[in-house]
Design a protein around this motif. Structure first.
Motif, PDB file in Angstrom:
ATOM      1  N   LYS A  53      11.827  39.888   4.769  1.00  0.00           N
ATOM      2  CA  LYS A  53      12.002  41.377   4.086  1.00  0.00           C
ATOM      3  C   LYS A  53      12.199  41.170   2.647  1.00  0.00           C
ATOM      4  O   LYS A  53      12.997  40.399   2.122  1.00  0.00           O
ATOM      5  CB  LYS A  53      13.155  42.027   4.652  1.00  0.00           C
ATOM      6  N   ASN A  54      11.465  42.117   1.773  1.00  0.00           N
ATOM      7  CA  ASN A  54      11.810  42.082   0.314  1.00  0.00           C
ATOM      8  C   ASN A  54      11.749  40.823  -0.296  1.00  0.00           C
ATOM      9  O   ASN A  54      12.033  40.510  -1.219  1.00  0.00           O
ATOM     10  CB  ASN A  54      13.277  42.565  -0.165  1.00  0.00           C
ATOM     11  N   LYS A  55      10.860  39.840   0.321  1.00  0.00           N
ATOM     12  CA  LYS A  55      10.253  38.565  -0.155  1.00  0.00           C
ATOM     13  C   LYS A  55       8.803  38.922  -0.955  1.00  0.00           C
ATOM     14  O   LYS A  55       8.050  39.412  -0.449  1.00  0.00           O
ATOM     15  CB  LYS A  55      10.301  37.456   0.606  1.00  0.00           C
ATOM     16  N   GLY A  56       8.896  38.173  -2.002  1.00  0.00           N
ATOM     17  CA  GLY A  56       7.620  38.165  -2.899  1.00  0.00           C
ATOM     18  C   GLY A  56       6.450  37.335  -1.982  1.00  0.00           C
ATOM     19  O   GLY A  56       6.841  36.467  -1.243  1.00  0.00           O
ATOM     20  N   GLY A  57       5.268  37.658  -2.121  1.00  0.00           N
ATOM     21  CA  GLY A  57       4.236  37.174  -1.677  1.00  0.00           C
ATOM     22  C   GLY A  57       3.638  37.744  -0.477  1.00  0.00           C
ATOM     23  O   GLY A  57       3.981  38.646   0.114  1.00  0.00           O
ATOM     24  N   PHE A  58       2.248  37.766  -0.630  1.00  0.00           N
ATOM     25  CA  PHE A  58       1.603  38.422   0.490  1.00  0.00           C
ATOM     26  C   PHE A  58       1.719  38.133   1.901  1.00  0.00           C
ATOM     27  O   PHE A  58       1.955  39.249   2.437  1.00  0.00           O
ATOM     28  CB  PHE A  58      -0.112  38.089   0.102  1.00  0.00           C
ATOM     29  N   TRP A  59       1.577  36.932   2.270  1.00  0.00           N
ATOM     30  CA  TRP A  59       2.060  36.475   3.513  1.00  0.00           C
ATOM     31  C   TRP A  59       3.332  37.182   4.068  1.00  0.00           C
ATOM     32  O   TRP A  59       3.471  37.367   5.160  1.00  0.00           O
ATOM     33  CB  TRP A  59       1.629  35.052   3.839  1.00  0.00           C
ATOM     34  N   SER A  60       4.265  36.931   3.332  1.00  0.00           N
ATOM     35  CA  SER A  60       5.709  37.245   3.867  1.00  0.00           C
ATOM     36  C   SER A  60       5.871  38.770   4.082  1.00  0.00           C
ATOM     37  O   SER A  60       6.191  39.312   5.152  1.00  0.00           O
ATOM     38  CB  SER A  60       6.643  36.903   2.810  1.00  0.00           C
TER      39      SER A  60
END
Length: 230
Positions: A53-60
């Motif tokens: 949640k609210n983490k950078g990165g496409f896969w996250s």
């Protein structure tokens, strides 16, 4: 209603107590096994939802969207409908659609999303300052999970697990209506359909006792694990 009226309505000599104890054992078995698996899968899904949640990165972001979607879908389907929808899946997994084993897939799939969402909320309540302090000392993501997130949220996890276990008991009763066994099936077939109100009453009382016991033990366990009470 007079005592004589109650005596004519509830006839305890008409109860087959062997059937009661067998059904009680089936209910306990379904609840315990499903709760163990719900706890495992729920914690995993809750951690995934929290960590992505609210983490950078496409896969996250993609993982969070997919998991959130599945959790919301299965959490929204009424349990009695979910049982019917999962009949082909249940047949493929346990090779039967009747009996306590057949109830497990539906119980697990229905309760896991419910518990996962509560776990996600519990993890969000952990003091971010503690997390940052651990990270500043060189801890990686797994260290934060095992040494901060799970220990700090343990009382809440237990409290929410207690609520989930109680919900599972009610689910087992509903599953009994379509042949999963347990007290629900006994109350429906031997009680309601056979017009034996005493069996229904006894099954209801036993289920109520289970709920009270689980709530008491869950509250005691959560209180003991709460650092604020030390």
């Amino acid at each position: 209603m007079s005592n004589q009226g109650l005596g004519s309505y509830f006839k305890f000599n008409s109860v087959n107590w062997d059937d009661i104890w067998n059904a009680t054992g089936e209910t306990v078995w379904m609840t315990v096994i499903s709760m163990i698996l719900v706890a495992i899968f729920g914690i995993i899904l809750g951690l995934i939802l929290f960590e992505t949640k609210n983490k950078g990165g496409f896969w996250s972001h993609l993982i969070n969207i997919v998991v959130s979607f599945l959790v919301n879908i299965f959490r929204s389907i009424p349990f009695i409908i979910l049982i019917v929808l999962l009949l082909p899946f249940t047949k493929a997994i346990v090779h039967t659609i009747i009996g306590p084993e057949a109830a497990l897939p539906s119980l697990i799939i229905s309760a896991t999303p419910f518990y996962a969402r509560m776990i996600e909320a519990d993890l969000r309540e952990v003091d971010s300052g503690v997390i940052e302090a651990v990270r500043s000392m060189g801890a990686n993501r797994w260290d934060v999970i095992w040494k901060v997130l799970l220990p700090e949220s343990t009382p809440a996890l237990i409290a929410d697990g207690t609520v989930t276990a109680i919900s599972l008991i009610s689910y087992t009763a509903m599953a009994g209506a379509i042949g999963s066994g347990g007290l629900g099936q006994l109350a429906y077939i031997e009680g309601f359909e056979s017009n034996n109100n005493t069996v229904t009453l006894v099954a209801t009382i036993i289920i109520l006792l289970f709920v009270l016991i689980i709530q008491f033990l869950g509250d005691k366990w959560a209180k003991r694990c709460d650092k604020r009470n030390l």
